[in-house]
Design a protein around this motif. Structure first.
Motif, PDB file in Angstrom:
ATOM      1  N   THR A 143       0.812  -1.220   0.000  1.00  9.35           N
ATOM      2  CA  THR A 143       0.000   0.000   0.000  1.00  9.35           C
ATOM      3  C   THR A 143       0.845   1.270   0.000  1.00  9.35           C
ATOM      4  OG1 THR A 143      -0.199  -0.232   2.412  1.00  9.35           O
ATOM      5  CG2 THR A 143      -2.007  -1.080   1.064  1.00  9.35           C
ATOM      6  N   ALA A 144       2.163   1.123   0.118  1.00 13.07           N
ATOM      7  CA  ALA A 144       3.030   2.287  -0.047  1.00 13.07           C
ATOM      8  C   ALA A 144       3.305   2.551  -1.524  1.00 13.07           C
ATOM      9  CB  ALA A 144       4.346   2.074   0.697  1.00 13.07           C
ATOM     10  N   LEU A 153      -6.715  -6.910  -8.810  1.00 15.41           N
ATOM     11  CA  LEU A 153      -7.914  -6.336  -8.197  1.00 15.41           C
ATOM     12  C   LEU A 153      -7.572  -5.563  -6.930  1.00 15.41           C
ATOM     13  CD1 LEU A 153     -10.342  -9.363  -8.661  1.00 15.41           C
ATOM     14  CD2 LEU A 153     -10.343  -7.216  -9.959  1.00 15.41           C
ATOM     15  N   ILE A 154      -6.744  -6.156  -6.062  1.00 13.13           N
ATOM     16  CA  ILE A 154      -6.413  -5.429  -4.835  1.00 13.13           C
ATOM     17  C   ILE A 154      -5.459  -4.273  -5.128  1.00 13.13           C
ATOM     18  CG2 ILE A 154      -6.936  -7.268  -3.195  1.00 13.13           C
ATOM     19  CD1 ILE A 154      -3.944  -7.884  -3.061  1.00 13.13           C
ATOM     20  N   LEU A 164     -10.788   0.852  -1.553  1.00  5.96           N
ATOM     21  CA  LEU A 164      -9.580   1.299  -0.859  1.00  5.96           C
ATOM     22  C   LEU A 164      -9.582   0.816   0.588  1.00  5.96           C
ATOM     23  CD1 LEU A 164      -6.996   2.974  -0.672  1.00  5.96           C
ATOM     24  CD2 LEU A 164      -8.425   5.000  -0.277  1.00  5.96           C
ATOM     25  N   LYS A 165     -10.725   0.916   1.250  1.00  5.20           N
ATOM     26  CA  LYS A 165     -10.818   0.435   2.634  1.00  5.20           C
ATOM     27  C   LYS A 165     -10.526  -1.063   2.704  1.00  5.20           C
ATOM     28  CE  LYS A 165     -14.346   3.848   3.935  1.00  5.20           C
ATOM     29  NZ  LYS A 165     -15.778   4.033   4.319  1.00  5.20           N
ATOM     30  N   ARG A 206      -6.751  -3.938   4.127  1.00  5.65           N
ATOM     31  CA  ARG A 206      -6.702  -5.152   4.944  1.00  5.65           C
ATOM     32  C   ARG A 206      -5.749  -6.183   4.346  1.00  5.65           C
ATOM     33  NH1 ARG A 206     -12.586  -4.821   4.931  1.00  5.65           N
ATOM     34  NH2 ARG A 206     -12.709  -6.843   3.889  1.00  5.65           N
ATOM     35  N   PHE A 207      -5.448  -6.028   3.052  1.00  3.07           N
ATOM     36  CA  PHE A 207      -4.526  -6.947   2.383  1.00  3.07           C
ATOM     37  C   PHE A 207      -3.091  -6.417   2.449  1.00  3.07           C
ATOM     38  CE2 PHE A 207      -8.619  -7.929   0.474  1.00  3.07           C
ATOM     39  CZ  PHE A 207      -8.597  -9.302   0.334  1.00  3.07           C
ATOM     40  N   ASN A 208      -2.738  -5.787   3.552  1.00  3.12           N
ATOM     41  CA  ASN A 208      -1.407  -5.188   3.640  1.00  3.12           C
ATOM     42  C   ASN A 208      -0.343  -6.251   3.918  1.00  3.12           C
ATOM     43  OD1 ASN A 208      -0.964  -5.428   6.644  1.00  3.12           O
ATOM     44  ND2 ASN A 208      -2.822  -4.178   6.666  1.00  3.12           N
TER      45      ASN A 208
END
Length: 365
Positions: free
Chosen positions: A164-165, A280-281, A341-342, A346-348
């Motif tokens: 997510t970075a 997708l993520i 996005l939310k 969670r898939f971090n």
């Protein structure tokens, strides 16, 4: 004075045995995992089959990982395990000969073996043999876990991660419009992934033909590389559909976050054997609405009507209708992007690494 009370780092030997030479989502996920494991707790190395230096090899070396190339033979794999003396062997692969040899040698040496499975296709008796030699099987989705109904006690579901970075909203796309020749104001629909049959590019092209000018000027990006013959077939198919001025084949790109940022909608037209749907993520992490097939692992990521649309696989009409709904309703598309996005957060990487560490703890404490 040396602190003898400090715990020893656990030695993890990863083995990557891809079915294709190009770097795919499975190898990208593996790199995130290897980089994410705490260096204070783990000493990580990775082995790959002998052959030319691949993108994966270069990325692993760039990350500071010890990389070994091994011949796909019983003796070579046995020698590798003896030389490295790992506490655990973690194989990132499909049902390949190297996977079997690694699992067999791990069993004979008394080394715990984890098989990280990223595809849904069953391999019959070979699955049963390697599963029998494995201490645990990590499935990247419930769809993959169902492949091992014969060994349910060994299976642990751990979803892939997104960085997510790297994938985040508002990154901007620079001058990609100018570079790719996309007119100002044109809408952009993209699909991202290796050019292989599984990814459903023909469905995407038929979808593009059905959308046409219904949403005004619209450009369709096909991002990714593949074998020359299949790539040529896709381009010829695009021409047969009269899409030469609407479809852009970008080839291999490193700037995937920027390309996603350029898109209004990201489509994943994979067939029913898509085990997860990494793109997708990634798209969700960039705040983009998605359209995906309703089979495989994709329904575990996308909640229909909330953060994207799920449609029947291979149904170009359904894909076109879903994309047109999003292009016609920017407010709803933006809302879906925010919801996605939310979910993507969670898939971090930290959650992914924690899930894998729990599997390790079951085998080596």
């Amino acid at each position: 004075m040396k602190d003898h009370s400090a715990p020893m780092r656990k030695k993890i030997l990863f083995i990557d045995s891809p079915l294709v030479p190009t770097q795919g989502g499975g190898q990208k996920s593996l790199l995130l995992l290897m980089r994410g494991l705490p260096a204070a707790d783990y000493a990580v190395s990775v082995a790959v089959p002998e052959g030319p230096e691949s993108d994966f090899c270069r990325d692993a070396r760039a990350a500071g990982l010890a990389l070994h190339k091994v011949a796909v033979s019983y003796r070579a794999v046995r020698a590798l395990l003896r030389a490295q003396a790992p506490d655990l062997v973690h194989c990132n692969s499909a049902t390949t000969r190297l996977t079997f040899l690694a699992a067999l040698n791990a069993r004979l040496s008394g080394t715990p073996f984890v098989w990280h499975v990223r595809v849904m296709e069953q391999a019959g008796w070979k699955d049963r043999v390697i599963a029998g030699l494995s201490g645990r099987i990590i499935a990247i989705s419930g769809a993959v876990a169902r492949r091992f109904a014969h060994s349910p006690a060994k299976v642990r579901k751990v979803y892939n991660a997104v960085d997510t970075a790297v994938f985040a909203p508002g990154l901007g796309s620079g001058d990609l419009r100018g570079e790719l020749g996309i007119a100002p104001g044109a809408r952009v629909v993209g699909t991202i992934g290796r050019l292989v049959e599984l990814k459903g590019h023909r469905t995407f092209l038929r979808m593009a033909g059905k959308i046409g000018e219904k949403a005004g000027r619209c450009v369709f990006l096909v991002v990714g590389a593949g074998e020359e013959v299949y790539t040529r077939e896709l381009k010829e198919y695009s021409s047969q559909l009269g899409l030469e001025d609407r479809v852009i084949f970008t080839g291999h790109r490193e700037d995937i976050p920027a390309l996603i940022s350029l898109c209004d909608v990201v489509a994943a037209p994979s067939d029913g054997l898509e085990a997860f749907g990494r793109v997708l993520i990634e798209a969700m992490a960039c705040g983009k609405p998605v359209v995906a097939g309703d089979a495989g692992g994709m329904p575990e990521i996308v909640e229909n009507g909330v953060d994207g649309f799920l449609v029947p696989c291979r149904d170009a009409d359904a894909y076109a209708a879903a994309v047109l709904r999003l292009l016609a309703d920017p407010a709803r598309a933006a809302e879906m992007g925010r919801n996605g996005l939310k979910k993507a957060r969670r898939f971090n990487v930290a959650n992914h690494v924690s899930g894998v560490e729990k599997v390790y703890a079951e085998l080596i404490g």
